[in-house]
Write a protein that holds these residues in place. Structure first.
Motif, short mmCIF file in Angstrom:
data_model
loop_
_atom_site.label_atom_id
_atom_site.label_comp_id
_atom_site.label_asym_id
_atom_site.label_seq_id
_atom_site.Cartn_x
_atom_site.Cartn_y
_atom_site.Cartn_z
N PHE A 132 43.69 50.87 27.72
CA PHE A 132 42.41 51.32 27.17
C PHE A 132 41.24 50.69 27.91
O PHE A 132 41.23 49.49 28.13
CB PHE A 132 42.33 50.95 25.70
CG PHE A 132 43.51 51.44 24.93
CD1 PHE A 132 43.70 52.80 24.73
CD2 PHE A 132 44.44 50.56 24.44
CE1 PHE A 132 44.80 53.26 24.03
CE2 PHE A 132 45.55 51.02 23.74
CZ PHE A 132 45.73 52.37 23.54
N GLU A 133 40.32 51.51 28.31
CA GLU A 133 39.14 51.00 29.00
C GLU A 133 37.95 51.12 28.05
O GLU A 133 37.99 51.83 27.05
CB GLU A 133 38.87 51.83 30.25
CG GLU A 133 40.04 51.92 31.19
CD GLU A 133 40.41 50.58 31.81
OE1 GLU A 133 39.56 49.67 31.82
OE2 GLU A 133 41.54 50.42 32.28
N SER A 134 36.88 50.42 28.39
CA SER A 134 35.69 50.51 27.56
C SER A 134 34.84 51.69 27.98
O SER A 134 34.87 52.10 29.13
CB SER A 134 34.85 49.25 27.69
OG SER A 134 35.59 48.14 27.32
N HIS A 149 39.46 46.59 38.05
CA HIS A 149 38.22 46.26 37.34
C HIS A 149 37.21 47.38 37.49
O HIS A 149 37.16 48.03 38.53
CB HIS A 149 37.63 44.97 37.87
CG HIS A 149 38.53 43.80 37.68
ND1 HIS A 149 39.19 43.55 36.50
CD2 HIS A 149 38.90 42.82 38.53
CE1 HIS A 149 39.92 42.47 36.63
NE2 HIS A 149 39.78 42.00 37.85
N HIS A 150 36.40 47.55 36.49
CA HIS A 150 35.46 48.67 36.52
C HIS A 150 34.06 48.25 36.88
O HIS A 150 33.16 49.07 36.90
CB HIS A 150 35.46 49.39 35.19
CG HIS A 150 36.72 50.17 34.98
ND1 HIS A 150 37.88 49.59 34.56
CD2 HIS A 150 37.00 51.47 35.21
CE1 HIS A 150 38.82 50.50 34.50
NE2 HIS A 150 38.33 51.64 34.89
N ALA A 151 33.87 46.98 37.10
CA ALA A 151 32.54 46.55 37.52
C ALA A 151 32.68 45.27 38.32
O ALA A 151 33.62 44.50 38.11
CB ALA A 151 31.65 46.33 36.32
N ARG A 202 34.88 43.24 26.82
CA ARG A 202 35.32 43.48 25.45
C ARG A 202 36.70 42.89 25.19
O ARG A 202 36.95 42.31 24.14
CB ARG A 202 35.32 44.99 25.24
CG ARG A 202 36.20 45.51 24.16
CD ARG A 202 36.21 47.01 24.25
NE ARG A 202 34.88 47.52 23.95
CZ ARG A 202 34.46 47.72 22.72
NH1 ARG A 202 35.22 47.44 21.70
NH2 ARG A 202 33.26 48.21 22.52
N LYS A 203 37.58 43.00 26.17
CA LYS A 203 38.94 42.52 25.93
C LYS A 203 38.99 41.02 25.81
O LYS A 203 39.77 40.48 25.04
CB LYS A 203 39.87 42.98 27.07
CG LYS A 203 40.40 44.37 26.82
CD LYS A 203 41.22 44.86 27.97
CE LYS A 203 41.13 46.37 28.05
NZ LYS A 203 41.20 46.86 29.41
N ASP A 204 38.15 40.34 26.58
CA ASP A 204 38.13 38.88 26.48
C ASP A 204 37.67 38.45 25.10
O ASP A 204 38.14 37.45 24.55
CB ASP A 204 37.20 38.29 27.55
CG ASP A 204 37.65 38.68 28.95
OD1 ASP A 204 38.86 38.64 29.21
OD2 ASP A 204 36.79 39.04 29.77
MG LIG Z 1 40.42 47.69 32.18
#
Ligand SMILES: [Mg+2]
Ligand SMILES: Nc1ncnc2c1ncn2[C@@H]1O[C@H](COP(=O)(O)OP(=O)(O)OP(=O)(O)O)[C@@H](O)[C@H]1O
Ligand SMILES: Nc1ncnc2c1ncn2[C@@H]1O[C@H](COP(=O)(O)OP(=O)(O)OP(=O)(O)O)[C@@H](O)[C@H]1O
Ligand SMILES: [Mg+2]
Lengths: 710, 710
Positions: free
Chosen positions: B5-7, B574-576, B703-705
């Motif tokens: 799941f991604e944000s 990573h997305h950013a 968010r995951k952290d």
């Molecule tokens: Mg991710």
């Protein structure tokens, strides 16, 4: 923007003391206890808000009883003995008595406001809105204000002004919320309840619960109340708070209803009510082809609402300039009371609209006998002299033919003018009911027009149009959206007209916003409050923090001399001071060159430190004995007089590091205004620090700096 | 936490392009156009959500018609000819036919789900909740999912499973919201509408409008719908968005009602409705002494709800381990269908509860003739074989004596067990109606008990208790608070029971929360989604950003070589990537020493830059020709395959400064977890940078952290 208003301190100061609290034994238990206390406080807020509503309602109805049974009935009886029933000098007598009664009531209301609590004037919704937005308006939630509000509005309504008691109910609810959560009546009368809630954050939450309870009590609309509190203020949607607000609102609505039904000895003990309920529609239907008509009503409402607002704004400006004196304001209030009563009588006399009894007359017995034949009642009296809530009800529910079109037209115009003049007088008075009444009148007129145009359509009912007109007028004036829909739906107790009411309110808001600001926003603008709206101004992407901020900052180092603190505190009125790691002389400017941002400290904290003499003469000296506890910081008012500091202490050292907030919100110099705005709105900030690329302090942004951009 | 799941990217990237847009002529006009389009999209969302509801309703009712008129009636007629009416082999025939029909329906539903769109299984509310919370769950709002959801839930309900269509309606609404706002049906079918909404931010807002519309269509509860969308997700209360959600919800509710009344040719064209409406209470009254009883019901509901949740959780865990195969899942669904039908027949046979006609029977004609005398109907058939919404209605409104206590008890237990088993099957199925039905059954039983204990009290009505039971059971299962109150109030179309419903829900929530998590939260936990709840975990004041963050960051300089970018993009997901002013080798650690934070750049932006070959071989070379426009960045998917980059380009330079977000949110190393949590929740963040006292990048928090701490 006025400097009279300070921000509320919604942010938690996460200093060392706050962090250490977690290590104390019993911390978990304490959190649970506080949680329970929150619910108890909300329960009490609901109960007491309802009781305020009950007091208002009983006072108004007692006064109406007195007026009709003693003043009017007695005089009319006397007239009956002597002269002919209709017309003549006797009428003048009745009229004078009536006016005298009204004026004396208004005199009471105005005196209370003018000489005791000026902040209690008007509806109070703008003030509550500001409070929830995070602005501290002096005295707005004090006990004194509450008392004046409750008794003042009762007197104003009893005095026949075009004034509603619903806005003041909301303000009263807010004041009760603040009062109960602080657990004390006054600085000197402090039983010490709810000490844990004595900070701005909790207070603001409880005020929103109180406001929700106020709406719930006023309209029997608990969901509407919650939506009102959220729409008008709560800076972010917090589930737990919302649930508590809902609880308060439900309790208020329930208590008000139970108490009033008991008092007025009606049956149906626990069915739904509220101060203003608009009765149930028997014939709930509308068809698709009516929707354009409803939209048209919305447009009209937007226009008349905007007209109301701009006229009222002009009058308020005029008042601010020319009616500033206390006595002048008192006189104006009396004048309006007299004119209101006079207008009613003149209309009664001029417009001859007598209708057979049984079409839903309100209690206006004596008057009917004056102007109408036996078995008939005066539709005009029904509108002008009854309780306004009752008048709204008859406009919504009376069968066709209860009101002549001319009556409606004249009434709508007269009432519109009177209510424009009334709102803003030095008495507590709301605008909800006057707007609803005006709107219901022209809405019903509109309905009669529709009926006249399409005589063959079955199921026509002018009451439906009256409801839409009422919604349109109110929506055009106050520009509330979702909360107003919920309130109207709950007050009419069914959901059938949900869609049309929403459409009408939407049209009214769009048209109105095109023509003028909302009434409450105009009030707020007039009083120069730094309100932060929902959205950043348009075209602000290129305004950066560097432009918004104040760069002539006063900051401190973590070790600071008492003399320096005293100097800052006495010379300025700032409520917080950034803390940096070092302050150097600057070669290029008058201002010092500040080092890296380390935190900020509040004025109240500095005052508390000075009071407790938490400083030492040698830096190396042990401070253990002087370490402050969280308790020491509670209830220090920032307006408090500064403690005296002897010359020998001037050079003592204070250590700010355990007390300051160690990680304040910060933005770089290139952050845009919308970005800053979202931070302020989303987190309820009071201070935002601006740092350069090295994390060196370069400026400070407060709510006022942001609100300056419109 | 699953890495599947991604944000969603809710934050606006305020880069140079975004800022420059303001200087373009026509910018203001463009903003207005977008605003208008938003309203149009919301209108369409309302319409189409309602139509989805209409399709479901018509399919279900057609199937019921078929079942009763053809399958049942024909068989029973045949039996009439041959054998005795009650009992015997004929009953078996009917039962088998019925089971076969149900199983074939469930077969369709399960096949659709298992082989085409597995994400469409279950109620869909947890998925929508996650989406609104800011988590992208693959395929959750795709067209395929929508189609499977609509037809699958129709088949599942038609197949007689203990399944509601309300949850799936909400999911469908969300999918419609996403679909319409993106203005395309599929990647390949793109008429190009609404291009301006093709970003996560707008999509998320429209999904919340769709969810609100779904609730409105399902329960005829537009206010409830808005509250649902807010309570379950919208990260911050935004007035304009709320108003649009309300608009969608109203339109949905109106359209559904207008269409269904037209289809079923009933009168009262525009009165209120919704898929599940629970009828109006005639006798709306309750007294104060009943409130403790209601609270008791709340407690029971909390317990049974928690029992439901933990049993269902066990079953789901079991399923995850042992029923993972597609065919096994299909078999399980068929088994449940068969068992459900079988249970009904057995109960019908065992419990002999025939009641005179006219007490509010539903359409179960054939069955009644099988088991009851003429002029009577079977109360058991009324509960087991009618449309569940109708069964709820009869439990709420039938007069005393319509159901025997034993019937109610057995039904409640059987239905409870069946619905525990059903929820989580590989078919689209909601839990609202099953929970309401179970609760209404035991609530009515409770009411009969109260009546038996206090026989002399007038005004007793078991229906009232059934309503409270239904609320308690549902509240105990789903733990929604204010939105559920609004939904139930709107679905019963009056406000009288507002206070008791709220109290019941509150008790159910408190008791339930004490015993287990809410059903949806358990679902979310099982699927390991990084949901951010309302509040930071308790006892987190001393957890600092330094602990939460990931310190092995991959960051870039503003001038970066294409080879380096390709390396980062291929090696990580990573997305950013943060952008810093310089990156030095570090002497002390394997990780480089990052310089000052200057911004961050998204993976999608890098992909777009690579695609358009926006780089140059000499740094001094002019890039004017290659400057990207905002348009170039739209619709680049982060999953897209990376463009090939030739060896000769590996050493070319990219300039990130005009494209990166230049002032990301940042916190110092000592910021506490609650502080970070408030930032994430309040602003809908995806990335938060952690800097040291010099503004040097030290870590990154996603968010995951944060979600890792519970
Ligand atoms: Mg991710
Ligand atoms: N410590 C400070 N040093 C210098 N300027 C400050 C400081 N604090 C606030 N200001 C500036 O003073 C002006 C008036 O500030 P404002 O009255 O909002 O601050 P305050 O009194 O500290 O807080 P508030 O009024 O919000 O309670 C603003 O422009 C603000 O930027
Ligand atoms: N640029 C980066 N460099 C190093 N670690 C990162 C970077 N971006 C994210 N992370 C870390 O990788 C882990 C997984 O991150 P996550 O999947 O949340 O990031 P993402 O895929 O970039 O974003 P999302 O999944 O939220 O869309 C997290 O612990 C996060 O801190
Ligand atoms: Mg100030």
């Amino acid at each position: 923007l006025s400097s009279k208003f300070e921000s509320l301190n919604y942010e938690i100061c996460e200093n060392q003391l706050y962090r250490d609290a977690e290590f104390k034994s019993g911390h978990q238990l304490n959190l649970k206890r506080i949680q329970l206390n929150r619910w108890i406080a909300c329960f009490l807020i609901g109960i007491f808000t309802a009781l305020a509503g009950v007091v208002i309602d009983i006072l108004v109805s007692t006064s109406a009883n007195f007026k009709f049974n003693y003043v009017l009935q007695t005089l009319v009886d006397k007239c009956d003995d002597g002269e002919a029933i209709a017309g003549g000098g006797c009428m003048w007598l009745v009229q004078l008595a009536w006016m005298a009664y009204n004026c004396s009531m208004v005199f009471i209301a105005a005196c209370l406001v003018i000489f005791w609590a000026p902040i209690a004037a008007g509806s109070g919704i703008p003030q509550i809105k500001c409070f929830l937005n995070g602005i501290h308006i002096p005295e707005v939630v004090h006990l004194k204000t509450l008392v004046v509000k409750v008794f003042g509005v009762s007197a104003a309504v009893a005095g026949g002004l075009c004034a509603g008691k619903e806005g003041p109910m909301i303000h009263s609810g807010g004041a009760i919320g603040a009062g109960i959560s602080q657990g004390k009546l006054h600085k000197k009368l402090d039983p010490g309840f709810f000490r844990e809630f004595r900070n701005d954050r909790e207070k603001r939450d409880f005020v929103s619960a109180g406001a929700a309870a106020g709406v719930a009590a006023a309209f029997g609309a608990p969901i509407g109340g919650v939506l009102f509190a959220i729409e008008e203020g709560a800076s972010f949607w917090n589930q737990a708070l919302t649930w508590r607000m809902f609880f308060s609102a439900m309790i208020a609505s329930f208590t008000l209803n139970a108490t009033l039904t008991y008092y007025f000895k009606q049956d149906g003990l626990l069915s739904w009510n509220g101060l203003a309920n608009f009765g149930v529609f028997e014939d709930k239907k509308y068809t698709i082809w009516e929707i354009p008509l409803f939209l048209l009503i919305g447009v009209i409402g937007g226009c008349t609402g905007a007209l109301f607002n701009s006229l009222n704004y002009r009058i308020s400006e005029f008042r601010k300039k020319f009616v500033s004196n206390k006595w002048q304001r008192l006189m104006e209030a009396l004048l309006v009371a007299a004119v209101s009563a006079f207008t009613g009588f003149v209309t009664l006399f001029v417009v001859d609209d007598c209708v057979p009894l049984g079409l839903g007359e309100n209690r206006t017995e004596g008057l009917n006998r004056l102007y109408c034949k036996k078995g008939e009642y005066s539709a005009v009296a029904n509108l002008f002299f009854a309780n306004p809530e009752e008048s709204v009800k008859s406009l919504l529910h009376s069968p066709i033919g209860s009101f002549k079109p001319t009556t409606l037209l004249i009434f709508a115009i007269e009432y519109f003018v009177l209510s424009v003049w009334t709102f803003g007088l030095a008495v507590p008075s709301g605008v909800f009911i006057p707007a609803l009444l005006t709107g219901a009148a022209w809405g019903r007129l509109f309905g009669l027009g529709v009926e006249w145009l399409f005589p063959n359509v079955a199921g026509m009912d002018p009451g439906k149009y009256a409801l839409m007109g009422a919604a349109a007028q109110l929506g055009g004036v106050v520009r509330m959206t979702i909360s107003l829909t919920a309130i109207l739906l709950e007050a009419t107790k069914d959901m059938t007209f949900g869609l049309p009411i929403m459409l009408v309110l939407m049209m009214a808001k769009w048209v109105g916003d095109f023509l003028s600001d909302g009434l409450y926003d105009l009030c707020i603008e007039l009083s120069e409050v730094p309100l932060l709206g929902w959205n950043a101004p348009k075209m602000a992407r290129n305004i950066t923090a560097g432009t918004v901020m104040r760069s002539d900052i006063l900051a401190m180092e973590k070790r600071v001399r008492v003399g320096r603190v005293m100097e800052y505190l006495t010379a300025t009125s700032h409520h917080a001071f950034p803390v940096v790691d070092r302050i150097d002389e600057s070669d290029i400017s008058r201002l010092p060159d500040y080092g890296r941002l380390e935190g900020y400290i509040l004025r109240t904290q500095l005052v508390a430190l000075l009071k407790k003499r938490a400083y030492r003469h040698e830096w190396e000296e042990d401070l253990v004995g002087k370490m402050m506890s969280e308790q020491d910081f509670i209830e220090i008012d920032s307006d408090e007089v500064l403690p005296e500091v002897g010359d020998e202490d001037e050079n003592a050292w204070m250590d700010l590091s355990p007390y300051m907030h160690p990680h304040p919100h910060r933005v770089p110099l290139n952050a845009s205004l919308p970005f800053i705005y979202r931070l302020f709105r989303g987190l309820g900030l009071r201070y935002l620090m601006v740092v350069n690329e090295d994390n060196r302090l370069r400026g400070i942004i407060t709510r006022k700096d942001v609100a300056r951009f419109r």
